[in-house]
Motif scaffolding. Structure first.
Motif, short mmCIF file in Angstrom:
data_model
loop_
_atom_site.label_atom_id
_atom_site.label_comp_id
_atom_site.label_asym_id
_atom_site.label_seq_id
_atom_site.Cartn_x
_atom_site.Cartn_y
_atom_site.Cartn_z
N PHE A 1 0.83 -1.21 0.00
CA PHE A 1 0.00 0.00 0.00
C PHE A 1 0.86 1.26 0.00
CE2 PHE A 1 -3.66 2.53 1.65
CZ PHE A 1 -4.64 1.99 0.83
N LYS A 2 2.12 1.09 0.38
CA LYS A 2 3.01 2.22 0.64
C LYS A 2 3.18 3.20 -0.52
CE LYS A 2 7.64 3.20 2.44
NZ LYS A 2 8.93 2.61 2.84
N PRO A 3 3.23 2.76 -1.79
CA PRO A 3 3.41 3.74 -2.88
C PRO A 3 2.36 4.85 -2.88
CG PRO A 3 3.82 1.54 -3.71
CD PRO A 3 3.31 1.37 -2.31
N TYR A 4 1.13 4.52 -2.51
CA TYR A 4 0.09 5.56 -2.44
C TYR A 4 0.34 6.52 -1.28
CZ TYR A 4 -2.54 2.88 -5.90
OH TYR A 4 -2.93 2.23 -7.04
N ILE A 5 0.81 5.97 -0.16
CA ILE A 5 1.14 6.83 0.99
C ILE A 5 2.28 7.78 0.62
CG2 ILE A 5 1.94 6.87 3.39
CD1 ILE A 5 -0.84 5.68 3.09
N GLU A 6 3.24 7.28 -0.12
CA GLU A 6 4.38 8.11 -0.53
C GLU A 6 3.91 9.27 -1.42
OE1 GLU A 6 7.55 7.96 0.60
OE2 GLU A 6 6.71 6.47 1.97
N GLN A 7 2.91 9.03 -2.25
CA GLN A 7 2.37 10.10 -3.08
C GLN A 7 1.74 11.20 -2.22
OE1 GLN A 7 0.08 9.01 -6.67
NE2 GLN A 7 0.73 6.89 -6.31
N ILE A 8 1.05 10.79 -1.16
CA ILE A 8 0.44 11.77 -0.25
C ILE A 8 1.53 12.56 0.47
CG2 ILE A 8 -1.02 12.08 1.79
CD1 ILE A 8 -2.48 9.49 0.97
N LYS A 9 2.57 11.85 0.94
CA LYS A 9 3.68 12.51 1.64
C LYS A 9 4.40 13.51 0.74
CE LYS A 9 6.30 9.72 4.14
NZ LYS A 9 7.03 8.48 4.50
N ALA A 10 4.37 13.24 -0.56
CA ALA A 10 5.02 14.13 -1.53
C ALA A 10 4.14 15.33 -1.88
CB ALA A 10 5.37 13.36 -2.79
N GLY A 11 2.94 15.41 -1.28
CA GLY A 11 2.07 16.56 -1.50
C GLY A 11 0.87 16.29 -2.38
N GLY A 12 0.69 15.05 -2.81
CA GLY A 12 -0.43 14.70 -3.68
C GLY A 12 -1.78 14.82 -3.00
N GLN A 13 -2.80 15.17 -3.78
CA GLN A 13 -4.17 15.23 -3.28
C GLN A 13 -5.03 14.22 -4.03
OE1 GLN A 13 -6.00 18.93 -2.28
NE2 GLN A 13 -4.13 20.10 -2.63
N ASN A 14 -6.16 13.86 -3.41
CA ASN A 14 -7.11 12.91 -4.01
C ASN A 14 -6.41 11.60 -4.39
OD1 ASN A 14 -9.21 14.92 -3.95
ND2 ASN A 14 -8.23 15.85 -5.74
N ILE A 15 -5.53 11.13 -3.53
CA ILE A 15 -4.78 9.91 -3.82
C ILE A 15 -5.56 8.67 -3.38
CG2 ILE A 15 -2.61 8.66 -3.48
CD1 ILE A 15 -2.34 11.31 -5.01
N LEU A 16 -5.89 8.60 -2.10
CA LEU A 16 -6.66 7.47 -1.56
C LEU A 16 -8.08 7.87 -1.18
CD1 LEU A 16 -3.89 5.93 0.72
CD2 LEU A 16 -4.85 4.88 -1.34
N TRP A 17 -8.26 9.14 -0.89
CA TRP A 17 -9.54 9.70 -0.49
C TRP A 17 -9.55 11.15 -0.97
CZ3 TRP A 17 -13.72 7.20 0.78
CH2 TRP A 17 -14.80 7.84 1.41
N LYS A 18 -10.70 11.75 -0.98
CA LYS A 18 -10.78 13.13 -1.48
C LYS A 18 -9.91 14.07 -0.64
CE LYS A 18 -15.09 14.08 1.04
NZ LYS A 18 -16.51 14.46 0.90
N GLY A 19 -9.24 14.99 -1.32
CA GLY A 19 -8.38 15.94 -0.64
C GLY A 19 -7.13 15.29 -0.07
N LYS A 20 -6.75 15.76 1.13
CA LYS A 20 -5.58 15.21 1.82
C LYS A 20 -5.99 14.78 3.22
CE LYS A 20 -1.58 17.28 1.34
NZ LYS A 20 -0.51 18.30 1.32
N PRO A 21 -5.28 13.81 3.80
CA PRO A 21 -5.58 13.45 5.19
C PRO A 21 -5.34 14.65 6.12
CG PRO A 21 -4.13 11.83 4.15
CD PRO A 21 -4.20 13.00 3.23
N ILE A 22 -6.08 14.69 7.22
CA ILE A 22 -5.84 15.75 8.20
C ILE A 22 -4.76 15.34 9.19
CG2 ILE A 22 -8.12 16.79 7.97
CD1 ILE A 22 -8.97 15.29 10.51
N TYR A 23 -4.48 14.04 9.28
CA TYR A 23 -3.40 13.52 10.12
C TYR A 23 -2.80 12.28 9.47
CZ TYR A 23 -5.48 16.24 13.97
OH TYR A 23 -5.98 17.25 14.75
N PHE A 24 -1.57 11.96 9.87
CA PHE A 24 -1.00 10.63 9.72
C PHE A 24 -0.84 10.05 11.12
CE2 PHE A 24 1.22 11.65 5.51
CZ PHE A 24 0.42 10.77 4.77
N ALA A 25 -1.35 8.84 11.34
CA ALA A 25 -1.06 8.12 12.57
C ALA A 25 0.20 7.30 12.32
CB ALA A 25 -2.22 7.22 12.96
N LYS A 26 1.24 7.58 13.07
CA LYS A 26 2.54 6.92 12.88
C LYS A 26 2.64 5.71 13.79
CE LYS A 26 7.51 8.01 12.93
NZ LYS A 26 8.50 9.09 13.23
#
Length: 498
Positions: free
Chosen positions: A73-98
């Motif tokens: 699943f990680k490649p999609y998370i990496e896209q979000i971390k790189a600033g991507g929007q609408n990757i897994l869900w609309k917009g961007k996450p409001i948090y990452f739980a580490k």
């Protein structure tokens, strides 16, 4: 009756009524959630990659979306971390739980505006159901402690990031802030022993009514309180303590020692939270199991545990599960998780309503010889033997021993005792017999002289605490694996053998 407990009573009755009503519509609610997830998810990068706009049924969904763990699943998370929007869900996450990861290091689990109520409301609902079921609301007027991670957050890809318990700490309602302990400053301390020392200082003379945390670290808190007070029981220190809330690991191995430390009647509420979602909670004091959270933005799938590593495992929706079978829990959620294997196994103890027990971790098993011994089996075998032999367990783990210099291989149990059995050999035999009765494959290996009976290595009382400290995972939500399929943990524990 004070104001908070007075106001809580009618509110608890309303929420309890809604939860009871939802028990009858669980399957329909699950189907509705899936359709809503597909509708929103079809416009995301993930949705386009998997043609979700064409998916109309659960069968079609299974064909479109494979089961994944974090590594795939990680490649999609990496896209979000790189600033991507609408990757897994609309917009961007409001948090990452580490959370702690495996081969990929730390894991970053998205939490969205739509998914955060699942985490907040489920914890609240567990307490409200307890109020109605027990008739007890007075604990709402006392001090409450939540043993959690630091609420201080870093930013990853511009997204606030931290431990789930630290994130949730920001959502404690204002009317409970005056009840909450420890202080914000103490909660921000990263070193667990320094933090625990401050927690003990801050809570020692307070009117504690509720304590929440995972059992091993709750026990450590109780031990420090008792030591600081000259051996007093917790109920002597906190006579108004009424409730403990626990989750994260099976409670049974810790239950006897925790209640002995308490030294008086305290109710216990069990929950099933994770970074990926708050899945279930104890809604009643009368019935076994945790009520599955079927209308909270999560669509569940279940894979028979024996098939979880198959290329094309059987995937079941809630409508098709059976009593008594172990399933790997798969989640699809409005946090942007799709076909996500969280790594836990569950077993249904009721289908009306849908109640589960958490039975173990998929990666925590022993099958060095095809026995596939799981966490629930070793815990039940140990507890039964401990009861028979009057032993009290602090902590334990099990690993296979294959390199045996000519003798048969065996399962090696590393156990820290609060009270050791009178006869360790008889205790080992009792565990082995109970385990053989629960696992036919293990029994066949013993009967066929492929394995010899298990052996116990007695550990120092603080062995597991010292081990967790040595790897930087003392406290918080970190847990000792019950089972390993290799010798890494077993070898690391050697310095603390008796």
């Amino acid at each position: 009756m004070k104001i908070k407990s007075f106001l809580a009573k009618p509110y608890a009755a309303i929420i309890h009524g809604k939860i009871r009503k939802g028990m009858a519509t669980a399957v329909a609610d699950q189907q509705s959630i899936l359709q809503n997830l597909l509708k929103i998810g079809s416009g995301t990068t993930f949705g386009k990659d998997h043609h979700l706009q064409e998916v109309k049924t659960y069968d079609a969904y299974k064909n479109a979306v494979p089961v994944r763990d974090y590594e795939t699943f990680k490649p999609y998370i990496e896209q979000i971390k790189a600033g991507g929007q609408n990757i897994l869900w609309k917009g961007k996450p409001i948090y990452f739980a580490k959370t702690s990861g495996t081969t990929s290091g730390a894991k970053y689990i998205p939490i969205t505006k739509e998914s955060i109520p699942n985490h907040i409301n489920t914890a609240k609902n567990a307490l409200l159901c307890y109020m109605v079921e027990s008739g007890n609301t007075s604990f709402a007027d006392g001090k409450m402690i939540f043993l959690s991670g630091s609420p201080e957050l870093e930013r990853v890809g511009g997204i606030p990031t931290g431990r789930l318990s630290g994130i949730v700490n920001h959502f404690v309602p204002g009317y409970l802030r005056t009840n909450q302990l420890p202080s914000y400053e103490t909660n921000c301390i990263e070193d667990w022993e320094t933090k625990l020392d401050r927690i003990v200082n801050e809570t020692m003379n307070q009117n504690m009514s509720l304590i929440s945390g995972i059992p091993p670290w709750m026990q450590m808190y109780f031990d420090w309180l008792s030591e600081r007070s000259g051996g007093k029981k917790i109920k002597q220190l906190f006579p108004n303590l009424q409730v403990i809330v626990h989750g994260g690991v099976n409670f049974e191995p810790y239950k006897a020692k925790l209640f002995d430390s308490l030294g008086g009647k305290v109710d216990a509420i069990e929950t099933f939270p994770a970074s990926e979602g708050f899945f279930a909670f104890q809604d009643t004091l009368e019935n076994e199991g945790l009520l599955l959270n079927t209308n909270s933005g999560i669509f569940y799938e279940f894979i028979p545990a024996g098939e979880v590593f198959n290329e094309n495992p059987t995937r079941l929706s809630l409508a098709d599960v059976k009593l008594g079978e172990n399933y790997a829990l798969i989640v699809n959620s409005n946090a942007g998780l799709w076909g996500y294997n969280i790594g836990d196994t569950v077993r249904f103890v009721s289908l009306n309503p849908y109640r589960i027990l958490v039975t173990g971790r998929i990666k925590h098993f022993i099958s060095a010889f095809g026995e596939h011994v799981i966490g629930e089996e070793v815990e039940q075998a140990l507890l039964a033997a401990a009861k028979e032999q009057h032993a009290h367990i602090i902590e334990f783990t099990v690993a296979p021993q294959i390199q045996t210099s000519g003798e048969l291989p065996y399962h090696e149990w590393f156990i820290s005792f609060e009270k050791a059995p009178d006869n360790l050999e008889a205790f080992a035999k009792a565990i082995d017999n109970h385990l053989r009765s629960k696992n036919i494959y293990y029994d066949d290996l013993i009967t066929g002289s492929i394995l010899q009976p298990l052996k116990i290595r007695e550990m120092q009382p603080d062995a597991f605490i010292e081990y967790m400290k040595s790897i930087g995972k003392l406290g918080g939500q970190n847990k000792v694996p019950r089972l390993s399929n290799d010798r890494k943990l077993a070898d690391a524990l050697q310095p603390w053998r008796k």
